[in-house]
Write a protein that holds these residues in place. Structure first.
Motif, PDB file in Angstrom:
ATOM      1  N   GLU A 198       3.279 -13.706   0.045  1.00 39.29           N
ATOM      2  CA  GLU A 198       1.965 -13.785   0.583  1.00 39.29           C
ATOM      3  C   GLU A 198       0.829 -12.802   0.143  1.00 39.29           C
ATOM      4  O   GLU A 198      -0.369 -13.250  -0.236  1.00 39.29           O
ATOM      5  CB  GLU A 198       1.936 -13.608   1.959  1.00 39.29           C
ATOM      6  CG  GLU A 198       2.774 -14.996   2.580  1.00 39.29           C
ATOM      7  CD  GLU A 198       2.911 -14.805   4.184  1.00 39.29           C
ATOM      8  OE1 GLU A 198       2.886 -13.789   4.655  1.00 39.29           O
ATOM      9  OE2 GLU A 198       3.470 -15.864   4.817  1.00 39.29           O
ATOM     10  N   ALA A 199       1.268 -11.471  -0.319  1.00 41.74           N
ATOM     11  CA  ALA A 199       0.596 -10.537  -0.891  1.00 41.74           C
ATOM     12  C   ALA A 199       0.064 -10.955  -2.229  1.00 41.74           C
ATOM     13  O   ALA A 199      -1.168 -10.963  -2.648  1.00 41.74           O
ATOM     14  CB  ALA A 199       1.441  -9.329  -1.086  1.00 41.74           C
ATOM     15  N   PHE A 200       1.042 -11.797  -2.992  1.00 37.94           N
ATOM     16  CA  PHE A 200       0.489 -12.029  -4.569  1.00 37.94           C
ATOM     17  C   PHE A 200      -0.615 -13.226  -4.374  1.00 37.94           C
ATOM     18  O   PHE A 200      -1.352 -13.332  -5.043  1.00 37.94           O
ATOM     19  CB  PHE A 200       1.673 -12.520  -5.325  1.00 37.94           C
ATOM     20  CG  PHE A 200       2.549 -11.398  -5.760  1.00 37.94           C
ATOM     21  CD1 PHE A 200       2.200 -10.116  -5.982  1.00 37.94           C
ATOM     22  CD2 PHE A 200       3.976 -11.774  -5.992  1.00 37.94           C
ATOM     23  CE1 PHE A 200       3.215  -9.144  -6.122  1.00 37.94           C
ATOM     24  CE2 PHE A 200       4.948 -10.776  -6.053  1.00 37.94           C
ATOM     25  CZ  PHE A 200       4.685  -9.559  -6.388  1.00 37.94           C
ATOM     26  N   ALA A 201      -0.150 -14.110  -3.304  1.00 34.82           N
ATOM     27  CA  ALA A 201      -1.066 -15.253  -3.088  1.00 34.82           C
ATOM     28  C   ALA A 201      -2.515 -14.646  -2.687  1.00 34.82           C
ATOM     29  O   ALA A 201      -3.664 -15.259  -3.154  1.00 34.82           O
ATOM     30  CB  ALA A 201      -0.697 -16.138  -2.067  1.00 34.82           C
ATOM     31  N   LYS A 202      -2.749 -13.602  -1.997  1.00 28.31           N
ATOM     32  CA  LYS A 202      -3.847 -13.031  -1.576  1.00 28.31           C
ATOM     33  C   LYS A 202      -4.480 -12.294  -2.750  1.00 28.31           C
ATOM     34  O   LYS A 202      -5.936 -12.547  -2.975  1.00 28.31           O
ATOM     35  CB  LYS A 202      -3.805 -11.882  -0.262  1.00 28.31           C
ATOM     36  CG  LYS A 202      -3.579 -12.527   1.065  1.00 28.31           C
ATOM     37  CD  LYS A 202      -3.379 -11.629   1.857  1.00 28.31           C
ATOM     38  CE  LYS A 202      -2.881 -12.045   3.110  1.00 28.31           C
ATOM     39  NZ  LYS A 202      -2.473 -11.248   4.203  1.00 28.31           N
ATOM     40  N   GLU A 203      -3.946 -12.002  -3.701  1.00 28.60           N
ATOM     41  CA  GLU A 203      -4.581 -11.238  -5.009  1.00 28.60           C
ATOM     42  C   GLU A 203      -5.100 -12.345  -5.571  1.00 28.60           C
ATOM     43  O   GLU A 203      -6.132 -12.193  -6.062  1.00 28.60           O
ATOM     44  CB  GLU A 203      -3.170 -10.438  -5.778  1.00 28.60           C
ATOM     45  CG  GLU A 203      -3.082  -9.038  -5.125  1.00 28.60           C
ATOM     46  CD  GLU A 203      -2.168  -8.734  -6.086  1.00 28.60           C
ATOM     47  OE1 GLU A 203      -2.159  -7.179  -6.271  1.00 28.60           O
ATOM     48  OE2 GLU A 203      -1.079  -9.209  -6.362  1.00 28.60           O
TER      49      GLU A 203
END
Length: 565
Positions: A308-313
């Motif tokens: 989810e953190a990577f997707a937000k980036e």
């Protein structure tokens, strides 16, 4: 806009297919237009099976590739999986590296920096391999023309396995194995695989060698389907099988990275079109705005929170990409007007500070306004780099080849290419490219064409027909969504412009006393006048399901309309 009706297939073939499949004439016509003439071909089209995939060892050098990888594993060598920074490259790297890592730890990945290294295999990447004791590089979606790079690696005792799908040059690199169905000496039955698809064939061969079945590889097909959609390869043969089962994975059991991107979508089932417009731009945005490594991290991460953190980036990168794309397109259009180049045969624009990551998208946007072969240049180090895009049926790669005396390098295919040149050669190249295009492009190719599958009446749109039409998916090149033309339509008085800038068109159409249908035409707000005051018009459209407030209804997705007056 040119409206052209596809040739009607032979009447005996239509009748034969109707009888063997128990279908109506219209459905038989649509199938024949897609090259489907027999019961077995129809079975493969409507009910693709994993067993339809070809034996990977039919591909030239596959045995050599597997032997070299198994040797590396046996002797505990370090392996580097190298790929390009676009969707095809990053999905391919994620695919092959995650599979190898499932049973062998000494695997690293490398995506070249778009701005520092450029496209394809890089000397910097080979130096990275050398510095880290890597003795085998598997190059995906690139490498078929990397003769000097492979020779450089060989001097450092680093072997190459190349998995590519681009056209080879006259000489092949001195690699241990070159997997590319477009090699003249490769007789593999299907040559339209994308880079990630070639990577999957390598996995198939490795799996076969390890007594695994195709079912063991199913979880990887979400990556392959994404690459197929993004790379705009024909959705026929093996690509259709891989896309179909890959979409099933995306919709039933997606990897955490995909789940993180799509979790807030209202759509329950993604189509290949959704993959192209939702997943692909976000994966691509990593390499365009920051670095392709961000995409690989997302696609190979199996922790939910991390994904989810990577997707937000990636979401932030994609928003930045959209803003840049809009700004540069606007500047490029202004440049064309200021240079009084609206009526040329080609578009060649340049500004040194345009962002290299979006010039390909901008080239496509410019074709929407000026329908002609288009190149967008920017400064890249001390050279100029460009992305080229073409119009239907015009080979921009061949046009660039005819201007190669002015180029340092170029590569690509019929509809998209990349190139670099010295700044001092820009004007010479621009003049020559315009000359080549003006002398070789057929006059009709200068006007956009809509190919119509069939002329139908609204009463032909039955529930059964729509049900069968839905089974034509996944759509894509060589199996585009069917386009229909219906004459003498009338808006029932609900027609209006919609959207914040009123650029879109919404109608509710009827033909005689037929059932009425909602219709939407994106970017067609200026055609409202053709539908006013009960006047008759003809429309070209596709059929699609419209989901609104939990209700699903059939609507016409308008492509163009013409007044009868």
């Amino acid at each position: 806009m040119r409206w052209n009706l596809k040739p009607t297939p032979d009447s005996e073939k239509i009748k034969s297919l109707q009888d063997s499949l128990n279908i109506d004439e219209l459905t038989a016509t649509l199938l024949l237009q897609r090259g489907i003439e027999t019961f077995e071909q129809a079975r493969q089209f409507f009910r693709p099976k994993l067993e339809d995939l070809h034996d990977p060892y039919l591909m030239k050098d596959m045995d050599k590739a597997v032997i070299r990888i198994e040797k590396a594993i046996k002797e505990q060598e370090n392996i580097l999986v190298f790929g390009d920074y676009d969707v095809d490259g990053t999905t391919a790297v994620s695919l092959v590296s995650s599979y190898l890592k499932s049973y062998y730890p000494n695997v690293d990945t490398y995506i070249p920096d778009r701005y520092d290294e450029g496209y394809g295999v890089s000397f910097k990447g080979i130096d990275y391999a050398d510095d880290n004791g890597i003795t085998l590089i598997i190059a995906l979606d690139c490498g078929i023309k990397s003769i000097d790079h492979v020779a450089y690696a060989k001097e450092k005792n680093i072997d190459f396995i190349i998995c590519d799908h681009h056209r080879p040059g006259d000489t092949l690199p001195d690699a241990v194995a070159i997997l590319d169905p477009k090699r003249a000496d490769c007789h593999y039955p299907y040559d339209e695989l994308c880079g990630c698809g070639i990577g999957f064939k390598l996995l198939q061969a490795l799996a076969k060698n390890r007594n695994q079945t195709i079912e063991d590889l199913l979880p990887y097909l979400d990556l392959v389907a994404t690459a197929i959609g993004a790379d705009i390869v024909p959705i026929t043969g093996e690509n259709r099988v891989l896309a179909k089962f890959g979409l099933d994975v995306i919709n039933s059991n997606p990897r955490p990275g995909f789940k993180a991107i799509t979790q807030n979508l209202k759509k329950k089932n993604l189509t290949i079109t959704d993959v192209v417009f939702i997943l692909a731009p976000r994966i691509n945005a990593a390499g365009r705005i920051k670095h392709g490594n961000y995409a690989v991290r997302l696609l190979t991460e199996f922790g939910i929170e991390e994904s989810e953190a990577f997707a937000k980036e990636l979401e932030v990168f994609n928003a930045d990409r959209k803003e840049l794309d809009k700004q540069i397109t606007s500047e490029a259009l202004l440049q064309i007007i200021e240079n009084q180049e609206e009526n040329k045969y080609s578009t060649v624009v340049y500004k040194e500070d345009w962002h290299k990551g979006v010039i390909g998208i901008v080239a496509s946007r410019l074709i929407d306004t000026y329908y002609r072969p288009t190149l967008v240049f920017t400064k890249s180090g001390d050279k100029l780099a460009a992305s080229a895009r073409s119009v239907k049926d015009f080979d921009v790669y061949n046009a660039l080849e005819a201007c190669s005396e002015y180029l340092l390098q170029f590569g690509g295919h019929m509809y998209a290419a990349g190139l670099t040149l010295e700044e001092k050669q820009f004007e010479n190249f621009k003049t020559q490219f315009e000359k080549v295009v003006s002398e070789t492009i057929a006059e009709e190719l200068r006007t956009p064409e809509i190919l119509i599958d069939a002329v139908i009446d609204l009463k032909d749109i039955t529930e059964k027909f729509v049900r069968i039409l839905n089974q034509f998916e996944p759509f894509g090149p060589m199996n585009m969504m069917p386009v229909f033309m219906t004459e003498n339509l009338r808006d029932t008085g609900y027609g209006k412009r919609i959207g914040s800038d009123e650029s879109h068109l919404r109608l509710f159409v009827k033909q005689d006393d037929s059932e009425g249908y909602g219709a939407i035409g994106f970017g067609m707000g200026n055609k409202l006048e053709f539908t006013q005051n009960q006047q008759l018009f003809d429309a070209v459209y596709s059929l699609e399901e419209n989901e609104f407030n939990g209700n699903v209804s059939l609507q016409l997705r308008l492509r163009d309309i013409k007044s009868k007056q």
